[in-house]
Scaffold this motif. Structure first.
Motif, PDB file in Angstrom:
ATOM      1  N   ALA A  55       4.250  10.603  50.028  1.00  8.49           N
ATOM      2  CA  ALA A  55       3.145   9.657  50.719  1.00  8.49           C
ATOM      3  C   ALA A  55       1.613  10.240  50.528  1.00  8.49           C
ATOM      4  N   ILE A  56       1.542  11.461  49.885  1.00 13.12           N
ATOM      5  CA  ILE A  56       0.246  11.980  49.879  1.00 13.12           C
ATOM      6  C   ILE A  56      -0.362  11.496  48.241  1.00 13.12           C
ATOM      7  N   ARG A  57      -1.599  10.777  48.531  1.00 14.23           N
ATOM      8  CA  ARG A  57      -2.229  10.306  47.335  1.00 14.23           C
ATOM      9  C   ARG A  57      -3.549  10.123  47.779  1.00 14.23           C
ATOM     10  N   LEU A  58      -4.216   9.749  46.803  1.00 12.16           N
ATOM     11  CA  LEU A  58      -5.834   9.746  47.043  1.00 12.16           C
ATOM     12  C   LEU A  58      -6.124   8.454  45.755  1.00 12.16           C
ATOM     13  N   ASN A  59      -7.202   7.725  46.266  1.00 10.63           N
ATOM     14  CA  ASN A  59      -7.570   6.552  45.362  1.00 10.63           C
ATOM     15  C   ASN A  59      -8.838   7.052  44.946  1.00 10.63           C
ATOM     16  N   TYR A  60      -8.882   7.319  43.508  1.00 11.39           N
ATOM     17  CA  TYR A  60      -9.939   7.722  42.897  1.00 11.39           C
ATOM     18  C   TYR A  60     -11.163   6.848  42.482  1.00 11.39           C
ATOM     19  N   SER A  61     -12.413   7.012  42.860  1.00  8.13           N
ATOM     20  CA  SER A  61     -13.247   5.949  42.927  1.00  8.13           C
ATOM     21  C   SER A  61     -14.901   6.410  42.520  1.00  8.13           C
ATOM     22  N   LYS A  62     -14.645   7.738  42.272  1.00  4.10           N
ATOM     23  CA  LYS A  62     -16.343   8.241  42.267  1.00  4.10           C
ATOM     24  C   LYS A  62     -17.247   7.947  40.893  1.00  4.10           C
ATOM     25  N   LYS A  63     -16.235   8.053  39.970  1.00  8.26           N
ATOM     26  CA  LYS A  63     -17.210   7.902  38.834  1.00  8.26           C
ATOM     27  C   LYS A  63     -16.275   7.082  37.563  1.00  8.26           C
ATOM     28  N   ILE A  64     -16.909   6.830  36.325  1.00  6.41           N
ATOM     29  CA  ILE A  64     -16.036   6.032  35.357  1.00  6.41           C
ATOM     30  C   ILE A  64     -16.401   6.877  33.926  1.00  6.41           C
ATOM     31  N   LEU A  65     -15.633   6.774  32.970  1.00  6.79           N
ATOM     32  CA  LEU A  65     -15.833   7.207  31.626  1.00  6.79           C
ATOM     33  C   LEU A  65     -15.590   6.461  30.660  1.00  6.79           C
ATOM     34  N   LEU A  66     -16.697   5.996  30.125  1.00 12.37           N
ATOM     35  CA  LEU A  66     -16.458   4.840  28.984  1.00 12.37           C
ATOM     36  C   LEU A  66     -16.755   5.429  27.463  1.00 12.37           C
ATOM     37  N   GLU A  67     -16.172   4.888  26.246  1.00 14.48           N
ATOM     38  CA  GLU A  67     -16.549   5.439  25.184  1.00 14.48           C
ATOM     39  C   GLU A  67     -18.042   5.452  24.994  1.00 14.48           C
ATOM     40  N   THR A  68     -18.778   4.367  25.304  1.00  9.81           N
ATOM     41  CA  THR A  68     -20.169   4.362  25.062  1.00  9.81           C
ATOM     42  C   THR A  68     -20.888   5.674  25.911  1.00  9.81           C
ATOM     43  N   ASP A  69     -20.247   6.203  26.817  1.00 11.98           N
ATOM     44  CA  ASP A  69     -20.955   7.437  27.474  1.00 11.98           C
ATOM     45  C   ASP A  69     -20.580   8.624  26.851  1.00 11.98           C
ATOM     46  N   ILE A  86      -7.310  19.298  19.842  1.00  7.44           N
ATOM     47  CA  ILE A  86      -7.336  18.039  20.657  1.00  7.44           C
ATOM     48  C   ILE A  86      -7.930  18.307  22.016  1.00  7.44           C
ATOM     49  N   VAL A  87      -8.893  17.301  22.587  1.00  8.80           N
ATOM     50  CA  VAL A  87      -9.465  17.612  23.888  1.00  8.80           C
ATOM     51  C   VAL A  87      -9.339  16.152  24.409  1.00  8.80           C
ATOM     52  N   GLU A  88      -9.043  16.238  25.606  1.00  9.70           N
ATOM     53  CA  GLU A  88      -8.788  14.946  26.492  1.00  9.70           C
ATOM     54  C   GLU A  88      -9.520  14.921  27.690  1.00  9.70           C
ATOM     55  N   PHE A  89     -10.265  14.114  28.099  1.00  3.78           N
ATOM     56  CA  PHE A  89     -11.078  13.990  29.390  1.00  3.78           C
ATOM     57  C   PHE A  89     -10.805  12.997  30.038  1.00  3.78           C
ATOM     58  N   TRP A  90     -10.477  13.134  31.434  1.00  9.15           N
ATOM     59  CA  TRP A  90      -9.597  12.345  32.241  1.00  9.15           C
ATOM     60  C   TRP A  90     -10.557  12.226  33.585  1.00  9.15           C
ATOM     61  N   GLN A  91     -10.812  10.861  33.839  1.00  9.61           N
ATOM     62  CA  GLN A  91     -11.775  10.495  35.041  1.00  9.61           C
ATOM     63  C   GLN A  91     -10.961   9.785  35.733  1.00  9.61           C
ATOM     64  N   GLY A  92     -10.453  10.036  37.167  1.00  5.49           N
ATOM     65  CA  GLY A  92      -9.851   9.306  38.078  1.00  5.49           C
ATOM     66  C   GLY A  92     -10.401   7.973  38.305  1.00  5.49           C
ATOM     67  N   ARG A  93      -9.525   7.102  38.522  1.00  4.36           N
ATOM     68  CA  ARG A  93      -9.991   5.520  38.647  1.00  4.36           C
ATOM     69  C   ARG A  93      -9.094   4.897  39.819  1.00  4.36           C
ATOM     70  N   PRO A  94      -9.464   3.851  40.568  1.00  5.45           N
ATOM     71  CA  PRO A  94      -8.745   3.135  41.384  1.00  5.45           C
ATOM     72  C   PRO A  94      -7.352   2.588  40.710  1.00  5.45           C
ATOM     73  N   GLY A  95      -6.246   2.576  41.704  1.00  2.00           N
ATOM     74  CA  GLY A  95      -5.260   2.069  41.272  1.00  2.00           C
ATOM     75  C   GLY A  95      -4.535   2.710  40.116  1.00  2.00           C
ATOM     76  N   ARG A  96      -4.823   4.035  39.964  1.00  2.00           N
ATOM     77  CA  ARG A  96      -4.207   4.880  39.171  1.00  2.00           C
ATOM     78  C   ARG A  96      -4.589   4.337  37.518  1.00  2.00           C
ATOM     79  N   LEU A  97      -5.621   3.607  37.432  1.00  2.00           N
ATOM     80  CA  LEU A  97      -5.889   3.296  35.996  1.00  2.00           C
ATOM     81  C   LEU A  97      -7.003   3.975  35.559  1.00  2.00           C
ATOM     82  N   HIS A  98      -6.612   5.375  35.256  1.00  2.00           N
ATOM     83  CA  HIS A  98      -7.645   6.260  35.127  1.00  2.00           C
ATOM     84  C   HIS A  98      -8.290   6.146  33.555  1.00  2.00           C
ATOM     85  N   ASP A  99      -9.387   6.536  33.648  1.00  2.78           N
ATOM     86  CA  ASP A  99     -10.061   6.762  32.102  1.00  2.78           C
ATOM     87  C   ASP A  99      -9.548   7.904  31.627  1.00  2.78           C
TER      88      ASP A  99
END
Length: 214
Positions: free
Chosen positions: A7-21, A182-195
């Motif tokens: 049951a442990i979970r957080l809903n990530y919503s602080k920031k976004i990461l787009l290709e344009t950024d 290889i470098v991956e940048f991961w940004q948490g997003r709501p509903g587990r639809l992370h960037d």
């Protein structure tokens, strides 16, 4: 399944990461996130998981501290006779993972590993507190020892012997640099639809940027 764990979970919503950024260069993009992490006053912001593997593919991971980064790669220091160093000698590839939970971010860096020049290891070693330098001389890192009293006694003996004297870097201690491929940048997003933005080094030394499914 333990329900209290499931049951442990957080809903990530602080920031976004787009290709344009995202910067065209992953090290410059890392520097952007690094500066934000520093401003966030994250404790031990330079703590990272270092994953290595044996020649036959058995993995091993532990937390180490990033000590520098540049276009050349990401640097850390350790005992060259340690278990991780033995794995790197036989299989000079590694993965680094940063998790900055305060920013809901991860960075994963996969690359090739080399020892840094001795002069760089000397300079960093001398910048360490004296107790850490004596500790490096004292510890046969990763080897089985009798008990806590054994290492404490060995440390005290070295502290007395080296009191008032320069503590030189032992040959078996120094730095490594992870040169990213290889470098991956991961940004948490709501509903587990992370960037997830991934950089892959191409044969012409250019970086290919792609979005990965969350």
């Amino acid at each position: 399944m333990k329900s209290e764990i499931a049951a442990i979970r957080l809903n990530y919503s602080k920031k976004i990461l787009l290709e344009t950024d995202a910067d065209d260069d992953p090290v410059k993009q890392f520097d952007k996130w690094w500066q934000e992490a520093m401003l966030s006053e994250i404790k031990e912001v330079n703590a990272m998981t270092l994953a290595t593997a044996s020649p036959d593919g058995i993995p091993s991971a532990r937390i180490v501290l990033l000590k520098d980064f540049s276009e050349k790669g990401f640097m850390f220091f350790t005992n060259y006779e340690s278990f991780k160093a033995q794995q790197l000698d036989n299989n000079p590839k590694a993965c680094l993972v940063f998790f900055w939970k305060e920013l809901e971010r991860q960075v994963r860096i996969t690359g090739l590993v080399q020892k840094v020049p001795p002069g760089e290891s000397d300079a960093y070693f001398q910048s360490r507190p004296e107790e850490s330098r004596i500790g490096a001389v004292t510890s046969p890192q990763s080897r089985v020892i009798e008990n806590r009293e054994w290492i404490d006694a060995r440390y005290e003996k070295n502290r007395e012997l080296l009191s008032g004297k320069p503590v030189k870097r032992p040959d078996y201690w120094g730095g490594y640099i992870v040169r990213p491929v290889i470098v991956e940048f991961w940004q948490g997003r709501p509903g587990r639809l992370h960037d997830r933005i991934q950089y892959t080094l191409q044969n012409n030394n250019e970086w290919k940027i792609e979005r990965l499914a969350p």
